[in-house]
Design a protein around this motif. Structure first.
Motif, mmCIF file in Angstrom:
data_model
loop_
_atom_site.group_PDB
_atom_site.id
_atom_site.type_symbol
_atom_site.label_atom_id
_atom_site.label_comp_id
_atom_site.label_asym_id
_atom_site.label_seq_id
_atom_site.Cartn_x
_atom_site.Cartn_y
_atom_site.Cartn_z
ATOM 1 N N GLY A 47 0.913 -1.187 -0.085
ATOM 2 C CA GLY A 47 0.382 0.253 -0.117
ATOM 3 C C GLY A 47 0.826 1.538 0.109
ATOM 4 N N PHE A 48 0.113 2.350 0.278
ATOM 5 C CA PHE A 48 0.846 3.290 0.045
ATOM 6 C C PHE A 48 0.431 4.962 0.874
ATOM 7 C CE2 PHE A 48 -1.327 3.611 -4.477
ATOM 8 C CZ PHE A 48 -1.900 5.432 -3.602
ATOM 9 N N MET A 49 0.484 5.908 1.032
ATOM 10 C CA MET A 49 -0.613 7.298 1.508
ATOM 11 C C MET A 49 0.450 8.093 0.547
ATOM 12 S SD MET A 49 -0.603 9.591 5.048
ATOM 13 C CE MET A 49 0.234 10.517 4.121
ATOM 14 N N ARG A 50 -0.450 9.211 0.061
ATOM 15 C CA ARG A 50 0.005 10.350 -0.318
ATOM 16 C C ARG A 50 -0.248 11.186 0.128
ATOM 17 N NH1 ARG A 50 -1.818 12.962 -4.295
ATOM 18 N NH2 ARG A 50 -3.199 10.862 -4.988
ATOM 19 N N TYR A 51 0.938 12.638 0.397
ATOM 20 C CA TYR A 51 0.035 14.103 0.958
ATOM 21 C C TYR A 51 0.692 14.664 0.217
ATOM 22 C CZ TYR A 51 4.268 14.702 3.363
ATOM 23 O OH TYR A 51 6.219 14.096 3.950
ATOM 24 N N SER A 52 -0.256 16.156 0.641
ATOM 25 C CA SER A 52 0.455 16.916 0.541
ATOM 26 C C SER A 52 0.584 18.547 1.038
ATOM 27 C CB SER A 52 -0.323 17.844 -1.198
ATOM 28 O OG SER A 52 -1.247 17.884 -1.148
ATOM 29 N N TYR A 53 0.104 19.884 0.464
ATOM 30 C CA TYR A 53 0.127 21.060 1.522
ATOM 31 C C TYR A 53 -1.415 21.715 1.162
ATOM 32 C CZ TYR A 53 4.501 19.176 3.620
ATOM 33 O OH TYR A 53 5.583 18.235 4.468
ATOM 34 N N PHE A 54 -1.855 21.925 1.939
ATOM 35 C CA PHE A 54 -2.822 22.669 1.924
ATOM 36 C C PHE A 54 -2.370 23.977 2.037
ATOM 37 C CE2 PHE A 54 -6.928 24.856 2.441
ATOM 38 C CZ PHE A 54 -7.173 24.464 2.384
ATOM 39 N N TRP A 55 -3.187 25.432 1.384
ATOM 40 C CA TRP A 55 -1.810 26.612 1.544
ATOM 41 C C TRP A 55 -0.560 26.425 1.658
ATOM 42 C CZ3 TRP A 55 -6.205 26.563 5.854
ATOM 43 C CH2 TRP A 55 -7.592 26.959 5.767
ATOM 44 N N ASP A 56 0.158 25.345 1.101
ATOM 45 C CA ASP A 56 0.906 25.629 1.792
ATOM 46 C C ASP A 56 2.327 25.998 2.677
ATOM 47 O OD1 ASP A 56 1.258 25.373 -1.857
ATOM 48 O OD2 ASP A 56 1.705 27.606 -1.616
ATOM 49 N N ASN A 57 1.455 25.301 3.853
ATOM 50 C CA ASN A 57 1.435 24.864 5.033
ATOM 51 C C ASN A 57 0.378 23.910 5.788
ATOM 52 O OD1 ASN A 57 -0.430 26.199 5.758
ATOM 53 N ND2 ASN A 57 0.745 28.135 6.056
ATOM 54 N N THR A 81 -0.876 7.760 12.026
ATOM 55 C CA THR A 81 -0.248 7.369 12.802
ATOM 56 C C THR A 81 0.680 7.810 12.817
ATOM 57 O OG1 THR A 81 -2.026 6.662 14.196
ATOM 58 C CG2 THR A 81 0.194 6.531 15.241
ATOM 59 N N PHE A 82 1.405 7.324 11.680
ATOM 60 C CA PHE A 82 3.172 7.443 11.821
ATOM 61 C C PHE A 82 3.165 8.628 11.207
ATOM 62 C CE2 PHE A 82 6.271 7.602 8.563
ATOM 63 C CZ PHE A 82 7.555 6.968 9.387
ATOM 64 N N TRP A 83 1.913 9.233 10.272
ATOM 65 C CA TRP A 83 2.254 10.589 9.824
ATOM 66 C C TRP A 83 2.232 11.582 9.562
ATOM 67 C CZ3 TRP A 83 -2.396 13.986 7.345
ATOM 68 C CH2 TRP A 83 -2.004 14.555 6.441
ATOM 69 N N ALA A 84 1.325 11.254 11.376
ATOM 70 C CA ALA A 84 0.993 12.289 11.786
ATOM 71 C C ALA A 84 2.370 12.630 13.422
ATOM 72 C CB ALA A 84 -0.773 12.250 12.979
ATOM 73 N N LYS A 85 2.773 11.498 13.572
ATOM 74 C CA LYS A 85 3.544 11.809 14.016
ATOM 75 C C LYS A 85 4.931 12.999 13.469
ATOM 76 C CE LYS A 85 2.965 7.842 17.150
ATOM 77 N NZ LYS A 85 3.631 7.173 17.607
ATOM 78 N N GLU A 86 5.103 12.599 12.590
ATOM 79 C CA GLU A 86 6.291 12.985 11.338
ATOM 80 C C GLU A 86 5.701 14.439 11.131
ATOM 81 O OE1 GLU A 86 8.976 11.933 9.584
ATOM 82 O OE2 GLU A 86 8.814 9.766 11.226
ATOM 83 N N MET A 87 3.981 14.624 10.505
ATOM 84 C CA MET A 87 4.117 16.022 10.669
ATOM 85 C C MET A 87 4.143 16.726 12.198
ATOM 86 S SD MET A 87 3.437 16.162 7.771
ATOM 87 C CE MET A 87 5.290 14.886 8.008
ATOM 88 N N LYS A 88 4.342 16.301 13.313
ATOM 89 C CA LYS A 88 3.959 17.058 14.205
ATOM 90 C C LYS A 88 5.896 16.833 14.990
ATOM 91 C CE LYS A 88 2.569 16.754 19.284
ATOM 92 N NZ LYS A 88 1.917 17.918 19.630
ATOM 93 N N GLN A 89 6.408 16.331 14.827
ATOM 94 C CA GLN A 89 7.971 16.676 14.546
ATOM 95 C C GLN A 89 8.670 17.842 13.569
ATOM 96 O OE1 GLN A 89 9.694 12.658 14.107
ATOM 97 N NE2 GLN A 89 9.514 11.419 16.101
ATOM 98 N N GLU A 93 0.313 21.498 12.891
ATOM 99 C CA GLU A 93 -0.191 22.070 14.814
ATOM 100 C C GLU A 93 -1.824 21.679 14.362
ATOM 101 O OE1 GLU A 93 -0.291 25.369 16.470
ATOM 102 O OE2 GLU A 93 1.842 25.344 17.050
ATOM 103 N N LEU A 94 -1.737 21.152 12.823
ATOM 104 C CA LEU A 94 -2.870 20.682 12.545
ATOM 105 C C LEU A 94 -2.918 20.236 10.730
ATOM 106 C CD1 LEU A 94 -6.180 21.112 12.494
ATOM 107 C CD2 LEU A 94 -5.808 22.857 10.179
ATOM 108 N N LEU A 95 -3.934 18.348 11.248
ATOM 109 C CA LEU A 95 -3.786 17.356 9.871
ATOM 110 C C LEU A 95 -4.983 18.111 8.714
ATOM 111 C CD1 LEU A 95 -2.420 14.628 11.268
ATOM 112 C CD2 LEU A 95 -0.951 16.003 9.781
ATOM 113 N N MET A 96 -5.243 17.542 7.802
ATOM 114 C CA MET A 96 -6.420 18.241 6.409
ATOM 115 C C MET A 96 -6.655 16.942 5.349
ATOM 116 S SD MET A 96 -6.823 21.588 5.743
ATOM 117 C CE MET A 96 -8.171 21.450 4.895
#
Length: 135
Positions: A47-57, A81-89, A93-96
């Motif tokens: 599998g895979f998970m793909r993300y980007s950035y809303f409002w570039d941030n 959960t893994f992605w959330a931890k990576e983004m917090k590091q 402060e917010l995921l969408m």
């Protein structure tokens, strides 16, 4: 299950499964480290998970794909959960994310703590639900 950054060797796997991303953009997403590959073994993608950035941030999860054989085993929850931890590091402060109102994914995201934040209505399309999660 192992979560790795996608590499060039994952290109064909992604092309075969990700029909929402223009093929010409896949390598740029790989190079930007915006695709996680889920592996059962060294050379066995599941599998895979793909993300980007809303409002570039603001990290925005675009797509989770788990191969049929591996669905319903908690893998999607593990990668989110893994992605959330990576983004917090990284100081976020917010995921969408979003999902169609006609898709069951909305219940999956709510179970993981995402909250409804609005919607988007396009002509001849089901309602797109926007969800956010503070991290």
């Amino acid at each position: 299950m192992r979560i790795d950054w996608a590499t060039e060797r994952d290109y064909n796997y992604l092309v075969e499964r990700d029909h929402h991303l223009l093929e010409r953009l896949i390598m740029s997403k790989i190079n930007a480290k915006e695709i996680y590959i889920l592996r059962e073994a060294e050379d066995s993608n599941i599998g895979f998970m793909r993300y980007s950035y809303f409002w570039d941030n603001t990290p925005f999860m675009n797509l989770i794909w788990i191969d049929e054989l591996y669905r319903g085993k908690g893998i999607g929850e593990q990668v989110v959960t893994f992605w959330a931890k990576e983004m917090k590091q990284q100081g976020c402060e917010l995921l969408m994310t979003s999902t169609l109102a006609t898709e069951d994914a909305q219940h999956f995201y709510r179970k993981l703590g995402f909250k409804d934040a609005g919607c988007l209505l396009l002509d001849n399309e089901p309602l797109e639900i926007i969800l956010t999660k503070s991290i």
